[in-house]
Structures are given as structure tokens and as C-alpha cells.
Design a protein around this motif. Structure first.
Motif, PDB file in Angstrom:
ATOM      1  N   VAL A 168      77.507  84.458 -13.380  1.00 33.62           N
ATOM      2  CA  VAL A 168      76.458  83.383 -12.747  1.00 33.62           C
ATOM      3  C   VAL A 168      75.203  84.164 -12.094  1.00 33.62           C
ATOM      4  CG1 VAL A 168      75.970  81.656 -10.972  1.00 33.62           C
ATOM      5  CG2 VAL A 168      78.504  81.919 -12.035  1.00 33.62           C
ATOM      6  N   ALA A 169      74.172  83.498 -12.240  1.00 29.43           N
ATOM      7  CA  ALA A 169      72.765  84.091 -11.569  1.00 29.43           C
ATOM      8  C   ALA A 169      72.223  82.849 -10.771  1.00 29.43           C
ATOM      9  CB  ALA A 169      71.611  84.816 -12.655  1.00 29.43           C
ATOM     10  N   ALA A 170      71.722  83.134  -9.595  1.00 28.65           N
ATOM     11  CA  ALA A 170      71.150  82.053  -8.956  1.00 28.65           C
ATOM     12  C   ALA A 170      70.008  82.637  -7.945  1.00 28.65           C
ATOM     13  CB  ALA A 170      72.195  81.327  -7.858  1.00 28.65           C
ATOM     14  N   ASN A 171      69.135  81.770  -7.798  1.00 25.27           N
ATOM     15  CA  ASN A 171      67.974  82.039  -6.766  1.00 25.27           C
ATOM     16  C   ASN A 171      68.236  81.976  -5.500  1.00 25.27           C
ATOM     17  OD1 ASN A 171      67.345  79.571  -6.337  1.00 25.27           O
ATOM     18  ND2 ASN A 171      65.895  79.378  -7.736  1.00 25.27           N
ATOM     19  N   THR A 172      67.615  82.432  -4.464  1.00 24.64           N
ATOM     20  CA  THR A 172      67.903  82.556  -3.122  1.00 24.64           C
ATOM     21  C   THR A 172      67.692  81.241  -2.485  1.00 24.64           C
ATOM     22  OG1 THR A 172      65.497  83.514  -2.649  1.00 24.64           O
ATOM     23  CG2 THR A 172      67.535  85.148  -2.573  1.00 24.64           C
ATOM     24  N   LYS A 173      66.719  80.225  -3.118  1.00 23.57           N
ATOM     25  CA  LYS A 173      66.835  79.025  -2.444  1.00 23.57           C
ATOM     26  C   LYS A 173      68.084  78.402  -2.480  1.00 23.57           C
ATOM     27  CE  LYS A 173      65.130  75.877  -4.989  1.00 23.57           C
ATOM     28  NZ  LYS A 173      64.214  74.876  -6.136  1.00 23.57           N
ATOM     29  N   VAL A 174      69.018  78.523  -3.517  1.00 22.02           N
ATOM     30  CA  VAL A 174      70.281  78.064  -3.573  1.00 22.02           C
ATOM     31  C   VAL A 174      71.409  78.739  -2.674  1.00 22.02           C
ATOM     32  CG1 VAL A 174      72.186  77.762  -5.134  1.00 22.02           C
ATOM     33  CG2 VAL A 174      69.880  77.605  -6.079  1.00 22.02           C
ATOM     34  N   LEU A 175      71.314  80.075  -2.649  1.00 24.80           N
ATOM     35  CA  LEU A 175      72.287  80.771  -2.062  1.00 24.80           C
ATOM     36  C   LEU A 175      71.817  80.817  -0.579  1.00 24.80           C
ATOM     37  CD1 LEU A 175      72.018  83.884  -4.227  1.00 24.80           C
ATOM     38  CD2 LEU A 175      73.974  82.263  -4.270  1.00 24.80           C
ATOM     39  N   LYS A 176      70.830  80.169  -0.174  1.00 22.36           N
ATOM     40  CA  LYS A 176      70.559  80.249   1.294  1.00 22.36           C
ATOM     41  C   LYS A 176      71.357  78.757   1.957  1.00 22.36           C
ATOM     42  CE  LYS A 176      66.582  83.017   2.391  1.00 22.36           C
ATOM     43  NZ  LYS A 176      65.061  82.699   2.093  1.00 22.36           N
ATOM     44  N   THR A 177      71.444  77.645   0.868  1.00 23.50           N
ATOM     45  CA  THR A 177      71.908  76.693   1.144  1.00 23.50           C
ATOM     46  C   THR A 177      73.452  76.335   1.178  1.00 23.50           C
ATOM     47  OG1 THR A 177      69.909  75.790   0.056  1.00 23.50           O
ATOM     48  CG2 THR A 177      71.405  74.234   0.889  1.00 23.50           C
ATOM     49  N   LEU A 178      73.866  77.112   0.001  1.00 23.83           N
ATOM     50  CA  LEU A 178      75.302  77.002  -0.436  1.00 23.83           C
ATOM     51  C   LEU A 178      76.149  78.342  -0.167  1.00 23.83           C
ATOM     52  CD1 LEU A 178      74.864  74.770  -3.588  1.00 23.83           C
ATOM     53  CD2 LEU A 178      75.404  74.024  -1.239  1.00 23.83           C
ATOM     54  N   ARG A 179      77.146  78.245   0.283  1.00 27.67           N
ATOM     55  CA  ARG A 179      78.084  79.577   0.507  1.00 27.67           C
ATOM     56  C   ARG A 179      79.366  79.170  -0.534  1.00 27.67           C
ATOM     57  NH1 ARG A 179      76.442  82.796   4.001  1.00 27.67           N
ATOM     58  NH2 ARG A 179      78.642  84.166   4.202  1.00 27.67           N
ATOM     59  N   LEU A 180      79.823  80.324  -1.104  1.00 24.83           N
ATOM     60  CA  LEU A 180      81.024  80.226  -1.925  1.00 24.83           C
ATOM     61  C   LEU A 180      82.158  79.921  -1.019  1.00 24.83           C
ATOM     62  CD1 LEU A 180      80.382  83.140  -4.224  1.00 24.83           C
ATOM     63  CD2 LEU A 180      79.222  81.115  -4.450  1.00 24.83           C
ATOM     64  N   GLN A 181      82.817  78.935  -1.658  1.00 21.32           N
ATOM     65  CA  GLN A 181      84.176  78.604  -0.840  1.00 21.32           C
ATOM     66  C   GLN A 181      85.282  78.636  -1.840  1.00 21.32           C
ATOM     67  OE1 GLN A 181      82.450  75.139   1.567  1.00 21.32           O
ATOM     68  NE2 GLN A 181      83.382  74.033   0.056  1.00 21.32           N
ATOM     69  N   GLY A 182      86.669  79.031  -1.341  1.00 17.96           N
ATOM     70  CA  GLY A 182      87.516  79.004  -2.213  1.00 17.96           C
ATOM     71  C   GLY A 182      88.312  80.378  -2.124  1.00 17.96           C
ATOM     72  N   ASP A 183      89.301  80.546  -3.067  1.00 21.82           N
ATOM     73  CA  ASP A 183      90.263  81.555  -2.994  1.00 21.82           C
ATOM     74  C   ASP A 183      89.695  82.768  -4.003  1.00 21.82           C
ATOM     75  OD1 ASP A 183      92.198  83.419  -2.572  1.00 21.82           O
ATOM     76  OD2 ASP A 183      93.760  82.192  -3.593  1.00 21.82           O
ATOM     77  N   TYR A 184      90.049  82.138  -5.472  1.00 24.90           N
ATOM     78  CA  TYR A 184      89.786  82.873  -6.478  1.00 24.90           C
ATOM     79  C   TYR A 184      88.769  81.952  -7.420  1.00 24.90           C
ATOM     80  CZ  TYR A 184      90.990  86.762  -9.692  1.00 24.90           C
ATOM     81  OH  TYR A 184      90.930  87.902 -10.320  1.00 24.90           O
ATOM     82  N   GLY A 185      88.964  82.006  -8.837  1.00 24.64           N
ATOM     83  CA  GLY A 185      87.961  81.455  -9.686  1.00 24.64           C
ATOM     84  C   GLY A 185      87.626  80.093  -9.450  1.00 24.64           C
ATOM     85  N   GLU A 186      88.333  79.352  -8.859  1.00 25.25           N
ATOM     86  CA  GLU A 186      88.160  77.774  -8.549  1.00 25.25           C
ATOM     87  C   GLU A 186      86.645  77.712  -7.666  1.00 25.25           C
ATOM     88  OE1 GLU A 186      90.429  79.359  -6.768  1.00 25.25           O
ATOM     89  OE2 GLU A 186      90.394  78.948  -4.781  1.00 25.25           O
ATOM     90  N   TYR A 187      86.240  78.883  -6.939  1.00 26.47           N
ATOM     91  CA  TYR A 187      85.163  78.621  -6.137  1.00 26.47           C
ATOM     92  C   TYR A 187      83.849  78.194  -7.102  1.00 26.47           C
ATOM     93  CZ  TYR A 187      82.900  82.643  -8.421  1.00 26.47           C
ATOM     94  OH  TYR A 187      82.160  83.394  -9.349  1.00 26.47           O
ATOM     95  N   CYS A 188      84.110  78.727  -8.291  1.00 26.61           N
ATOM     96  CA  CYS A 188      82.851  78.431  -9.167  1.00 26.61           C
ATOM     97  C   CYS A 188      82.569  76.826  -9.645  1.00 26.61           C
ATOM     98  CB  CYS A 188      83.299  79.439 -10.662  1.00 26.61           C
ATOM     99  SG  CYS A 188      81.710  79.516 -11.647  1.00 26.61           S
ATOM    100  N   ILE A 189      83.821  76.205  -9.690  1.00 26.68           N
ATOM    101  CA  ILE A 189      83.722  74.850 -10.029  1.00 26.68           C
ATOM    102  C   ILE A 189      83.132  74.198  -8.678  1.00 26.68           C
ATOM    103  CG2 ILE A 189      85.281  72.690 -10.193  1.00 26.68           C
ATOM    104  CD1 ILE A 189      87.520  74.417 -11.345  1.00 26.68           C
ATOM    105  N   ASP A 190      83.609  74.791  -7.561  1.00 25.16           N
ATOM    106  CA  ASP A 190      83.054  74.092  -6.332  1.00 25.16           C
ATOM    107  C   ASP A 190      81.659  74.279  -6.092  1.00 25.16           C
ATOM    108  OD1 ASP A 190      83.934  73.385  -3.089  1.00 25.16           O
ATOM    109  OD2 ASP A 190      82.559  75.160  -3.421  1.00 25.16           O
TER     110      ASP A 190
END
Ligand SMILES: Nc1nc2c(ncn2[C@@H]2O[C@H](COP(=O)(O)OP(=O)(O)OP(=O)(O)O)[C@@H](O)[C@H]2O)c(=O)[nH]1
Ligand SMILES: [Mg+2]
Length: 247
Positions: A168-190
Motif C-alpha cells: 500500500v501507498a498513502a498520502n499524509t492527508k489519509v494517514l493523519k486521519t486514519l490509524r491502522l487497527q487490528g492484529d495482522y493482515g486484517e488491518y488492511c481490510i479495515d
């Protein structure tokens, strides 16, 4: 644009040098590679230190290592890397990928193009669109991945083909709003689902996932391990569907 690629590592001494060098030698690729190592018991950290001696200059850091002594876990390692990349190094774009060379480093420039051109906020490397493929996994793992992605498409939208990508690649606009949650690969769905709910534009580009040739998988190789992990993916989709979580 300052692009930082975050690599979560646990015992990746056999892969780390080749991956970091390939990322840095790509034209229009990463400006910097940040390794988040969870106290590997092999020589991963030592190899990264040697790479930083080779590549870093007093005014230009291209390789950085952060070590977590007590924490372990893929999702928190990537999030930690995102925080360091954006806050300490001022990255405008963060990419992340596995360190087992299954995600080709030479594809990173394609991943970045829609972000640099402003055509996307997030770019997801996809195995399941035309031009993509999964050559890394056997029939059982591929089938499970297709079932999980089919389930996610049914409940969360069929505009995305590879909800479990991890490339995945994302810009900081997104990364300032959303934090990754979860344990393993399911974080990506979320992450993908909440990004869509926040109105961010996601573009998929095809990539061919190739087998790990060195080091050991941390996911496990038998049906039991796959089913345990798969259960989390399925329940993540269900919770996102029921609770309609956005941020
Ligand atoms: N920092 C950190 N990295 C981890 C941890 N677990 C796995 N990783 C890294 O996460 C990436 C993915 O791990 P893999 O072993 O390739 O697992 P996978 O891609 O889910 O499964 P395979 O299909 O078997 O390759 C690799 O770069 C690992 O080194 C962890 O607890 N902490
Ligand atoms: Mg892997």
C-alpha cells in the motif's frame, strides 16, 4: 514529494539488504526506507545498520532503523513506522510492504504515480485485477484469500479487488486521519474500508506476488494456521459491515 517506505521486519536477515538496495536504486521510488524491527533474534538490525552507514550522509538519511524491544505485531509495527516517517522525517507519502521480497520493489514507482499525480489518496497493489497474480501461495491459501475478498466485496463494496493486499501507498492527508487497527493482515481490510467511508480515492494497480525464497513465513503454512487467521479477516469484514465504522 518525500516518499518513505516502511518495512516491518521480524527475522529477515536473508532478505533485508536486497530489498533495501532495490528500493533505493529504483528511479522515482522511495527517498528513504524505514525499517521497524521487533527485536529480531537474527542479524536483521545489524544488516540495517551497515546499510545506513553505506547510504546515509550527514544531510541525507536514506536508511533508518527503529527497534521495538518489547512490542511485537505487524499492524502496530507498520503504524509505528508511519508515525516516525511522517512526524520525524516529514514524509508526504508512505508506502509499506512485506520484507520477504514477495512484493516486487520495482513496482513501487507504479504504486506512487497516482499519488504524485494527485489521482489517488491511496494506492493498493492488487493480485486480483488484470495483470496481477498470486504465485506465492498454494491452492488452499489462494482459495481462502479469494473467499475473504469475495466476502469483503459482498459486504463492503466490489470496487476493490484485493482488500488483503498489504502492499500500500498513502498520502499524509489519509494517514493523519486514519490509524491502522487490528492484529495482522486484517488491518488492511479495515484500513481500505474506513478510507472509502471517509471519501478518500483509492486506486488499485496490479502486482504479481512471488514466493518467499529466503527466511521463514510468520503466517504459518498449515491449514490450522490459515483458518485461525482467516477467522479474524471474516469477522473484521462483518464488524465493519454491522457497525459502519468510519474514522
Ligand atoms: N515488525 C514486525 N514485523 C513482522 C511481524 N510479523 C511479521 N512481520 C513482517 O511482516 C512481513 C510479512 O510476514 P510474512 O512472514 O511474509 O507473512 P505473510 O506475508 O503474511 O505470509 P506468507 O504468505 O507466508 O509470506 C514480513 O516482512 C515480516 O518480517 C512482527 O511481529 N513485527
Ligand atoms: Mg509474505
Amino acid at each position: 514529494m518525500f516518499v518513505c517506505t516502511v518495512l516491518p521486519t521480524y527475522n529477515e536477515e536473508a532478505n533485508i539488504e536486497l530489498l533495501v538496495e532495490s528500493l533505493l536504486n529504483n528511479q522515482q521510488g522511495s527517498n528513504m526506507v524505514l525499517i521497524v524491527d521487533d527485536n529480531s533474534c537474527d542479524a536483521t538490525a545489524e544488516k540495517v545498520r551497515n546499510l545506513s552507514i553505506k547510504y546515509n550522509r550527514y544531510d541525507k538519511i536514506q536508511v533508518a532503523l527503529v527497534q521495538r524491544r518489547n512490542d511485537r505485531g505487524l499492524t502496530t509495527a507498520i503504524q509505528y513506522g508511519i508515525d516516525v516517517a511522517t512526524k520525524r522525517y516529514g514524509a508526504n507519502i508512505v508506502t509499506w510492504m512485506d520484507c520477504d521480497l514477495s512484493m516486487p520493489p520495482e513496482d513501487v514507482p507504479q504504486l506512487l504515480t497516482p499519488l504524485v499525480e494527485g489521482a489517488a489518496d491511496i494506492v493498493v497493489g492488487s493480485r486480483w485485477i488484470s495483470g496481477g497474480a498470486d504465485l506465492a501461495h498454494g491452492f488452499m491459501a489462494r482459495t481462502l484469500s479469494k473467499i475473504i475478498n469475495g466476502w469483503a466485496q459482498l459486504l463492503l463494496g466490489n470496487d476493490i479487488s484485493d482488500y488483503t493486499s498489504g502492499f500500500v501507498a498513502a498520502n499524509t492527508k489519509v494517514l493523519k486521519t486514519l490509524r491502522l487497527q487490528g492484529d495482522y493482515g486484517e488491518y488492511c481490510i479495515d484500513f481500505i474500508c474506513r478510507s472509502k467511508r471517509n471519501g478518500y480515492k483509492i486506486v488499485e494497480i496490479p502486482y504479481v506476488c512471488v514466493p518467499r525464497t529466503k527466511g521463514e513465513s510468520k503466517t504459518g503454512l498449515n491449514l490450522y494456521d490459515y483458518l485461525i487467521r482467516g477467522r479474524k479477516y471474516i469477522s473484521t469484514v462483518w464488524k465493519l459491515f454491522i457497525y459502519k465504522q468510519s474514522v
